[in-house]
Design a protein around this motif. Structure first.
Motif, mmCIF file in Angstrom:
data_model
loop_
_atom_site.group_PDB
_atom_site.id
_atom_site.type_symbol
_atom_site.label_atom_id
_atom_site.label_comp_id
_atom_site.label_asym_id
_atom_site.label_seq_id
_atom_site.Cartn_x
_atom_site.Cartn_y
_atom_site.Cartn_z
ATOM 1 N N LYS A 238 5.685 -48.380 17.644
ATOM 2 C CA LYS A 238 4.787 -47.337 17.105
ATOM 3 C C LYS A 238 5.569 -46.062 16.781
ATOM 4 O O LYS A 238 5.294 -45.400 15.770
ATOM 5 C CB LYS A 238 3.690 -47.039 18.118
ATOM 6 C CG LYS A 238 2.614 -48.110 18.202
ATOM 7 C CD LYS A 238 1.519 -47.707 19.173
ATOM 8 C CE LYS A 238 0.434 -48.785 19.223
ATOM 9 N NZ LYS A 238 -0.653 -48.425 20.192
ATOM 10 N N ASN A 242 5.683 -44.547 13.056
ATOM 11 C CA ASN A 242 5.133 -43.213 12.794
ATOM 12 C C ASN A 242 6.219 -42.213 12.378
ATOM 13 O O ASN A 242 5.977 -41.350 11.537
ATOM 14 C CB ASN A 242 4.403 -42.699 14.034
ATOM 15 C CG ASN A 242 3.188 -43.542 14.375
ATOM 16 O OD1 ASN A 242 2.588 -44.151 13.503
ATOM 17 N ND2 ASN A 242 2.835 -43.582 15.656
ATOM 18 N N ASN A 267 1.722 -54.294 13.420
ATOM 19 C CA ASN A 267 2.714 -53.898 14.424
ATOM 20 C C ASN A 267 2.803 -54.933 15.541
ATOM 21 O O ASN A 267 2.604 -54.629 16.721
ATOM 22 C CB ASN A 267 2.333 -52.519 15.004
ATOM 23 C CG ASN A 267 3.421 -51.983 15.906
ATOM 24 O OD1 ASN A 267 4.607 -52.261 15.692
ATOM 25 N ND2 ASN A 267 3.030 -51.230 16.927
#
Length: 273
Positions: A238, A242, A267
């Protein structure tokens, strides 16, 4: 050829032979004609005594009681009619009580005991089969979990290497979390930190601050050890998605978040299968 001798190829000579045919096993012509004139008789099959009794018993059970039966006659005198149930409310038995003929030499209760044992064995077999199925299922679950853990550990190493490279490209000297980079890099950093800590501890004025920093680091390490490899992998991927718009399973760094959402399946490793 003389006239007294008969021609053995003539019809008269052959007919004479047929009348006087005495070959072994054939008998005379008269005997053969008599045997052929009699109709074939089919021998009656021999029926055993037990089978005959069973046939008569089944025939009797299939035959309804008539007024000739004394018990049936008594019921009729008391107002009973065929097809009615016995009893005051006419809700009792309609058909006579069935009989079970015991033809073997087993003792009373032997069949019941045998049925009980068979039912008990069936219960044990069902219980054993259920236990084996549970063991097989638990074994498959353990193997599946072990396989998932190995895959998560492998993907975590890949993500750590990618995070190290991307962080260094951005000029970061430390990872956001200790498990974001490989352990080898953390070991080098820990050696440098130990040297700095030794220098700090030599300074009496900074001992209080150093002890306080040690407590904070210990708390951070404890928080890190609480995560399993799959949890670490999820947190790290993550972060890569991001921060850098990077997916380790695609092996691609995308231009922006819209491009990542449109081109990357998700993901997780299962979404890329």
């Amino acid at each position: 050829m003389s006239s007294d001798e008969e021609d053995y190829m003539s019809d008269a000579f052959l007919k004479a032979l047929e009348k006087n045919d005495t070959r072994p096993g054939l008998g005379s012509k008269k005997t053969q004609d008599k045997a052929l004139s009699k109709p074939n008789k089919v021998a009656n099959p021999i029926i055993g005594k037990k089978k005959l009794e069973m046939m008569h018993r089944e025939k009797g059970l299939q035959t309804s009681l008539s007024s000739d039966n004394k018990g049936f006659a008594l019921l009729q005198k008391m107002g009973y009619k065929p097809g009615m149930g016995i009893g005051k409310q006419e809700k009792g038995r309609v058909d006579p009580v069935s009989i079970e003929v015991k033809a073997d030499r087993g003792g009373l209760g032997r069949d019941t005991e045998r049925k009980r044992k068979v039912a008990e064995m069936d219960r044990w077999r069902a219980k054993r089969q259920k236990t084996e199925e549970t063991r097989t299922s638990s074994f498959l679950h353990r193997m599946s979990d072990r396989y998932s853990e190995r895959n998560a550990e492998r993907d975590l190493r890949t993500a750590q290497k990618a995070c190290l490279q991307l962080d260094q490209q951005e000029g970061l000297a430390e990872p956001n979390e200790d498990f974001f980079w490989p352990q080898s890099c953390l070991a080098t950093r820990s050696g440098d930190e130990d040297q700095e800590e030794e220098e700090t501890m030599n300074d009496p004025c900074s001992r209080v601050t150093a002890s306080h920093d040690d407590e904070e680091e210990d708390e951070e390490l404890e928080s890190v050890t609480e995560f399993s490899d799959p949890e670490k992998l999820e947190i790290l991927t993550k972060y890569l998605r991001n921060t850098y718009k990077f997916c380790i399973w695609c092996g691609t760094r995308y231009d922006n978040a819209q491009d990542l959402d449109a081109s990357c399946p998700g993901n997780s490793a299962s979404s890329h299968e």
